[in-house]
Enzyme design. Structure first.
Site, PDB file in Angstrom:
ATOM      1  N   LEU A   1      -6.000   4.987   2.905  1.00  0.00           N
ATOM      2  CA  LEU A   1      -5.004   6.169   3.182  1.00  0.00           C
ATOM      3  C   LEU A   1      -3.987   6.383   2.266  1.00  0.00           C
ATOM      4  O   LEU A   1      -3.661   7.597   2.004  1.00  0.00           O
ATOM      5  CB  LEU A   1      -4.337   5.879   4.773  1.00  0.00           C
ATOM      6  CG  LEU A   1      -5.172   5.685   5.623  1.00  0.00           C
ATOM      7  CD1 LEU A   1      -4.196   5.492   7.061  1.00  0.00           C
ATOM      8  CD2 LEU A   1      -5.984   6.952   5.992  1.00  0.00           C
ATOM      9  N   VAL A   2      -3.775   5.528   1.309  1.00  0.00           N
ATOM     10  CA  VAL A   2      -2.907   5.973   0.197  1.00  0.00           C
ATOM     11  C   VAL A   2      -3.199   6.776  -0.385  1.00  0.00           C
ATOM     12  O   VAL A   2      -2.445   7.609  -1.115  1.00  0.00           O
ATOM     13  CB  VAL A   2      -2.678   4.553  -0.524  1.00  0.00           C
ATOM     14  CG1 VAL A   2      -1.853   4.630  -1.783  1.00  0.00           C
ATOM     15  CG2 VAL A   2      -2.069   3.321   0.564  1.00  0.00           C
TER      16      VAL A   2
ATOM     17  N   GLU B   1      -2.349   9.917   1.092  1.00  0.00           N
ATOM     18  CA  GLU B   1      -0.885  10.173   1.380  1.00  0.00           C
ATOM     19  C   GLU B   1      -0.325  10.746   0.059  1.00  0.00           C
ATOM     20  O   GLU B   1       0.732  11.465   0.035  1.00  0.00           O
ATOM     21  CB  GLU B   1      -0.134   8.891   1.640  1.00  0.00           C
ATOM     22  CG  GLU B   1      -0.607   8.419   3.068  1.00  0.00           C
ATOM     23  CD  GLU B   1      -0.304   7.003   3.469  1.00  0.00           C
ATOM     24  OE1 GLU B   1       0.471   6.459   2.531  1.00  0.00           O
ATOM     25  OE2 GLU B   1      -0.518   6.700   4.387  1.00  0.00           O
TER      26      GLU B   1
ATOM     27  N   ASP C   1     -25.101  19.711  45.919  1.00  0.00           N
ATOM     28  CA  ASP C   1     -24.375  20.437  45.169  1.00  0.00           C
ATOM     29  C   ASP C   1     -25.162  21.988  45.166  1.00  0.00           C
ATOM     30  O   ASP C   1     -26.352  21.923  44.929  1.00  0.00           O
ATOM     31  CB  ASP C   1     -24.354  19.828  43.699  1.00  0.00           C
ATOM     32  CG  ASP C   1     -23.185  20.251  42.660  1.00  0.00           C
ATOM     33  OD1 ASP C   1     -22.203  20.763  43.514  1.00  0.00           O
ATOM     34  OD2 ASP C   1     -23.455  20.411  41.509  1.00  0.00           O
TER      35      ASP C   1
ATOM     36  N   GLY D   1      -0.309   5.265  10.937  1.00  0.00           N
ATOM     37  CA  GLY D   1      -1.206   6.356  11.276  1.00  0.00           C
ATOM     38  C   GLY D   1      -1.829   6.495  12.417  1.00  0.00           C
ATOM     39  O   GLY D   1      -1.935   7.660  13.257  1.00  0.00           O
TER      40      GLY D   1
ATOM     41  N   TYR E   1      -7.270 -14.801  14.643  1.00  0.00           N
ATOM     42  CA  TYR E   1      -6.726 -13.746  13.721  1.00  0.00           C
ATOM     43  C   TYR E   1      -6.994 -14.189  12.093  1.00  0.00           C
ATOM     44  O   TYR E   1      -7.644 -13.601  11.363  1.00  0.00           O
ATOM     45  CB  TYR E   1      -5.399 -13.345  14.133  1.00  0.00           C
ATOM     46  CG  TYR E   1      -4.788 -12.186  13.068  1.00  0.00           C
ATOM     47  CD1 TYR E   1      -5.480 -10.809  13.248  1.00  0.00           C
ATOM     48  CD2 TYR E   1      -3.754 -12.583  12.340  1.00  0.00           C
ATOM     49  CE1 TYR E   1      -4.770  -9.852  12.322  1.00  0.00           C
ATOM     50  CE2 TYR E   1      -3.362 -11.364  11.516  1.00  0.00           C
ATOM     51  CZ  TYR E   1      -3.990 -10.224  11.482  1.00  0.00           C
ATOM     52  OH  TYR E   1      -3.550  -9.193  10.503  1.00  0.00           O
TER      53      TYR E   1
HETATM   54  C1  GDG Z   1      -7.319  -0.339   6.974  1.00  0.00           C
HETATM   55  C2  GDG Z   1      -8.758  -0.403   6.207  1.00  0.00           C
HETATM   56  C3  GDG Z   1      -8.531   2.306   6.215  1.00  0.00           C
HETATM   57  C4  GDG Z   1       1.711   0.616   2.260  1.00  0.00           C
HETATM   58  N1  GDG Z   1       2.930   0.114   1.665  1.00  0.00           N
HETATM   59  C5  GDG Z   1       3.861   0.661   2.297  1.00  0.00           C
HETATM   60  C6  GDG Z   1       3.413   1.375   3.482  1.00  0.00           C
HETATM   61  N2  GDG Z   1       2.129   1.285   3.326  1.00  0.00           N
HETATM   62  C7  GDG Z   1       1.171   1.991   4.255  1.00  0.00           C
HETATM   63  C8  GDG Z   1       0.411   3.252   3.534  1.00  0.00           C
HETATM   64  C9  GDG Z   1      -0.764   3.213   4.441  1.00  0.00           C
HETATM   65  C10 GDG Z   1      -0.944   1.849   4.906  1.00  0.00           C
HETATM   66  O1  GDG Z   1      -0.009   1.124   4.533  1.00  0.00           O
HETATM   67  C11 GDG Z   1      -2.228   1.215   4.257  1.00  0.00           C
HETATM   68  O2  GDG Z   1      -3.510   2.043   4.514  1.00  0.00           O
HETATM   69  P1  GDG Z   1      -4.816   1.819   3.733  1.00  0.00           P
HETATM   70  O3  GDG Z   1      -5.758   2.735   4.564  1.00  0.00           O
HETATM   71  O4  GDG Z   1      -4.502   2.038   2.513  1.00  0.00           O
HETATM   72  O5  GDG Z   1      -5.217   0.244   3.843  1.00  0.00           O
HETATM   73  P2  GDG Z   1      -5.313  -0.949   5.028  1.00  0.00           P
HETATM   74  O6  GDG Z   1      -4.025  -1.312   5.386  1.00  0.00           O
HETATM   75  O7  GDG Z   1      -6.288  -1.918   4.444  1.00  0.00           O
HETATM   76  O8  GDG Z   1      -6.125  -0.196   6.512  1.00  0.00           O
HETATM   77  C12 GDG Z   1      -8.449   1.088   5.475  1.00  0.00           C
HETATM   78  C13 GDG Z   1      -7.417   2.053   7.303  1.00  0.00           C
HETATM   79  O9  GDG Z   1      -7.402   0.734   7.912  1.00  0.00           O
HETATM   80  C14 GDG Z   1      -7.313   3.312   8.525  1.00  0.00           C
HETATM   81  O10 GDG Z   1      -8.520   3.074   8.980  1.00  0.00           O
HETATM   82  O11 GDG Z   1      -8.289   3.300   5.603  1.00  0.00           O
HETATM   83  O12 GDG Z   1      -9.628   1.036   4.718  1.00  0.00           O
HETATM   84  O13 GDG Z   1      -8.746  -1.350   5.119  1.00  0.00           O
HETATM   85  O14 GDG Z   1      -0.550   4.240   5.296  1.00  0.00           O
HETATM   86  O15 GDG Z   1       1.331   4.161   3.565  1.00  0.00           O
HETATM   87  N3  GDG Z   1       4.215   2.158   4.229  1.00  0.00           N
HETATM   88  C15 GDG Z   1       5.650   2.016   4.004  1.00  0.00           C
HETATM   89  N4  GDG Z   1       5.891   1.042   3.150  1.00  0.00           N
HETATM   90  C16 GDG Z   1       5.368   0.624   2.179  1.00  0.00           C
HETATM   91  O16 GDG Z   1       5.789  -0.133   1.232  1.00  0.00           O
HETATM   92  N5  GDG Z   1       6.379   2.753   4.775  1.00  0.00           N
END
Ligand code: GDG
Length: 756
Positions: free
Chosen positions: A398-399, A402, A521, A45, A103
């Site tokens: 974000l899920v 999505e 100026d 994203g 990390y």
């Molecule tokens: C951090 C914050 C905040 C997941 N499985 C697959 C896949 N994904 C992608 C999803 C989504 C992303 O991973 C996960 O994003 P989230 O927002 O749900 O969670 P975090 O990774 O913890 O992200 C969170 C985010 O940062 C942004 O600021 O929303 O709160 O913790 O995009 O689609 N993508 C693919 N295959 C998978 O199996 N291609």
């Protein structure tokens, strides 16, 4: 009739760089089994949201390339750097030890759990001093790369909890740089923060190095400001979300991150996705599918969700054989003990559920521990009747967005934790509370039984919300806010208010000097700007300048055209006039103007500007003698914002070929020949004579070049009128104060130089 507004060139150079800094680059490097290096971009994203910026070669993305440096020879590092450069990415190389402690250690075993209200393990607490040292050391490595790759006035946007001490490190090194910071995870309640975090004060002080600190939602902003207050680090203005420090302000704001909505909607028609969807539908012809998609992480509440599903099957036998829980669990931070333990617990529970309730024709939980390609993930989103998103705590999630964006027919129910940031926007979801497990079960029941009419209505309204606030909108809002925060800074770290005593001292120095330069100026410094346009010089100032010009070299610099300056200041024949930010110059005693223009490029650029003037209602085009200005103050900000991005994209290559500068001002975009600026004029003025008194007065952030590029002697007096960070040493707040200063010079029989 020419517009006069562009004289107020309040902007930053559009081709001024934006430096994005995050722990991971959007491009990763892997060494194949044959030892060959593979470079592959991710379509995450953040990378998508920032793509319109990162395509511009002047902008840079700095981060770790995904491979420990112990595994690399110097040649390989060079190769990686060159490959990454093609994506405008620049690596920070980290050793395996640094990655372990910075990390896996401080970032993910201490900060991550604490910021998600989870316990920190005893093992991590024992190691925390070493982890903290590594955290600071790695933040300093990032600083070194930023300093090497950026200019003193670039904008730097730092991301996330791995780099919280970096903003202040950068501020110490570069006082004028614009620094933005965005936290992608929650900011915990102040009490929790202070009680559990040994270096909480250092982390908060680290963030206060930024001009703008962004969070997903309002409650995280409040928690951050409460932490600042509890450490007594600044004065909080809650209403305006501002923290006042002794030398500047820090703006705090919410920017709920969005997704690339169009990409998800488009995917729902992609033949590859539809084929996969058909395959899945054959597997589940009659069952309702409940879907979870998460990284395997303690904050996501995966065990609790599986347990809620188990309770559902226990309490509602009529669902047996009619529902399936599909859990897509993505491997994450696999070296950390807590994550390994979580995996075992989750898999044991899943096995238990399947053993207890499953039979030959029905597997209650379909568990996948892997990452799927985008198309397969999208097919799952389309298939699922219910998305069960119940994290313990989540910055946004974000899920959830999505899933809804993948539903062209609005046929899905979202069950969502109230503790996910997304819950503040997606209010039509079935909201559950992970602290009350029974609500997870009742939420599932409600979702499974929801009438089609109701879930379509809910999904429709949430889709609207997600579409309006997409990832591009998020990135643009942050970057615009970063620029305007910097423009509104009450002071640069060293820009001090001009006191009465200093004014008196200046007056004496002016009187005692044998050669004086006063560079002023014009716009809004000596000539007030009213809604009707630029007013002429006040009569008193006219007289003062006339007298002072007998003794001192006076230069008036402006963004205005030659004809306007002639009209307003033509009567002064012993003052140097500079029009259009340095493109035209009229020296004392001369009637004609020296021109630095070149106009061959104009027809090409005009073509684009005209197209967008027609396309964007309210936009206006101003053709100056040797620059073109596209005004959008009367257009809808959304249309204008998109048009500006598009214009930048199309004009960028022309600017490279024709050597043009593209200046973005307050509601205008100006294209002009490169190299001439108020700063270059100032430089020439300074070189013409050995002045022993120099006064430079300007107001725009564009006048920064005037203050900084002039190579003025150490004792030169540079004065900024109004708020905003520039390289000026002193500040006054109103043009009347400039008038007062000049009046006092006249009275002392001294003379000044001024810029417009
Ligand atoms: C951090 C914050 C905040 C997941 N499985 C697959 C896949 N994904 C992608 C999803 C989504 C992303 O991973 C996960 O994003 P989230 O927002 O749900 O969670 P975090 O990774 O913890 O992200 C969170 C985010 O940062 C942004 O600021 O929303 O709160 O913790 O995009 O689609 N993508 C693919 N295959 C998978 O199996 N291609």
């Amino acid at each position: 009739m020419p517009l006069e507004r562009s004289a107020k060139a309040v902007g930053s150079l559009l081709n001024q760089s934006l430096i994005i800094v995050s722990n991971r680059l959007p491009v990763s490097v892997k060494k194949g089994d044959d030892g060959r290096m593979e470079v592959f971009p991710s379509v995450g994203g953040l990378a998508t949201g920032l793509s319109s910026y990162t395509k511009n070669a002047d902008n840079k993305w700095i981060g770790w390339p995904g491979i420990p440096s112990n595994d690399l020879t110097e040649d390989e590092k060079r190769f990686i750097s060159e490959e990454l450069r093609q994506h405008n990415c620049y690596p920070v190389f980290l050793t395996q030890d640094q990655l372990n402690d910075f990390y896996n250690g401080y970032s993910n075993s201490i900060l991550w759990p604490l910021f998600h209200d989870l316990p920190v393990t005893e093992a991590a607490i024992r190691e925390r001093d070493r982890f903290w040292n590594a955290y600071q050391q790695v933040n300093r490595l990032f600083l070194e790369v930023i300093l090497a790759l950026s200019g003193p006035e670039d904008a730097v946007w730092i991301h996330d909890y791995q780099l919280m001490t970096l903003p202040d490190m950068l501020r110490q090194a570069r006082q004028l740089v614009n620094i933005g910071f965005f936290l992608h995870i929650p900011f915990p309640a102040a009490q929790n923060f202070a009680d559990h975090l040994k270096w909480g004060a250092d982390l908060v002080a680290g963030l206060l190095g930024a001009d703008l600190v962004g969070f997903h939602v309002h409650s995280y902003m409040d928690n951050f400001m409460a932490a600042v207050e509890s450490y007594g680090m600044g004065t909080i203005d809650k209403d305006n979300a501002r923290i006042t420090l002794p030398d500047r302000i820090v703006q705090v704001a919410e920017f709920p991150i969005g997704i690339d909505y169009k990409r998800y909607m488009r995917a729902s028609k992609d033949p590859a996705v539809l084929q996969e969807l058909a395959r899945l539908k054959e597997m589940f012809p009659t069952q309702k599918v409940i879907l979870t998609v998460d990284r395997l992480d303690p904050s996501k509440g995966l065990v609790e969700r599986a347990a809620a599903y188990q309770t559902l099957l226990q309490e509602y036998p009529n669902f047996h054989g009619k529902v399936t829980l599909m859990m897509l669990v993505v491997p994450s931070r696999t070296e950390i003990e807590a994550y390994k333990n979580l995996k075992s617990r989750l898999e044991e529970l899943v096995e238990d559920i399947n053993k207890t309730f499953g039979n030959e024709s029905w597997t209650p939980v379909v568990y996948m521990y892997k990452s799927l390609p985008f198309e397969r993930l999208n097919a799952l989103y389309q298939l699922a009747d219910v998305a069960f998103i119940a994290p313990w705590r989540d910055g946004m999630n974000l899920v959830a967005k999505e899933y809804l964006a993948s539903k062209p027919n609005k046929d899905g129910v979202l069950v969502l934790s109230k503790t996910a940031g997304a819950a503040e926007e997606l209010t039509d979801a079935v909201i559950v509370d992970p602290a009350r497990p029974e609500t997870l079960v009742s939420g599932l029941v409600r979702a499974l039984k929801m009438p089609a009419e109701e879930f379509r209505r809910r999904a429709g309204s949430m889709q609207q919300q997600i579409q309006n606030a997409d990832i591009h909108n998020w990135a643009n809002s942050f970057i615009n806010a970063l620029h305007s925060t910097a423009d509104n800074q009450e002071g640069g770290a060293h820009t001090l208010g001009l006191t009465g005593r200093q004014a008196a001292k200046l007056n004496r120095r002016f009187g005692a000097a044998s050669s004086q330069l006063v560079l002023l100026d014009y716009d809004c410094v000596i000539a007030p700007l009213t809604p009707a346009g630029m007013e002429g010089l006040p009569a008193e100032l006219h007289e003062i300048l006339k007298e002072l010009s007998v003794q001192a070299d006076i230069v008036i610099v402006s963004g205005q055209t030659q004809s306007l300056l002639e009209e307003k200041l033509g009567g002064f024949d012993n003052i140097t006039l500079v029009a259009e930010h340095g493109l035209f110059e009229r020296l004392p005693g001369e009637k004609s103007w020296k021109s630095y223009r070149g106009t061959d490029w104009q027809a090409k650029v005009l073509e684009h500007l005209e197209k967008f003037t027609e396309k964007v209602q309210g936009a206006e085009l101003e053709k100056k003698d040797c620059s073109l200005v596209w005004h959008y103050d009367k257009a809808s900000s959304y249309d204008a914002q998109n048009a500006v991005l598009e214009l930048k994209r199309v004009i960028g290559p022309l600017a490279g070929v024709w050597k043009l500068d593209v200046l973005q001002g307050s509601m205008f975009l100006e294209v002009r020949p490169k190299g001439r600026s108020k700063g270059s004029t100032a430089k020439e003025m300074a070189a013409r004579n050995q002045y022993d008194f120099v006064l430079v007065v300007g107001d725009d952030s564009d006048d920064c070049s005037l203050f900084v590029d002039g190579d003025w002697p150490e004792e030169a007096v540079t004065v900024k009128v109004g708020p905003g960070r520039t390289g000026a040493r002193l500040r006054v707040f109103r043009p009347e104060e400039v008038l007062g200063l000049l009046r006092s010079f006249k009275a002392s029989g001294s003379v000044l130089a001024v810029s417009a």
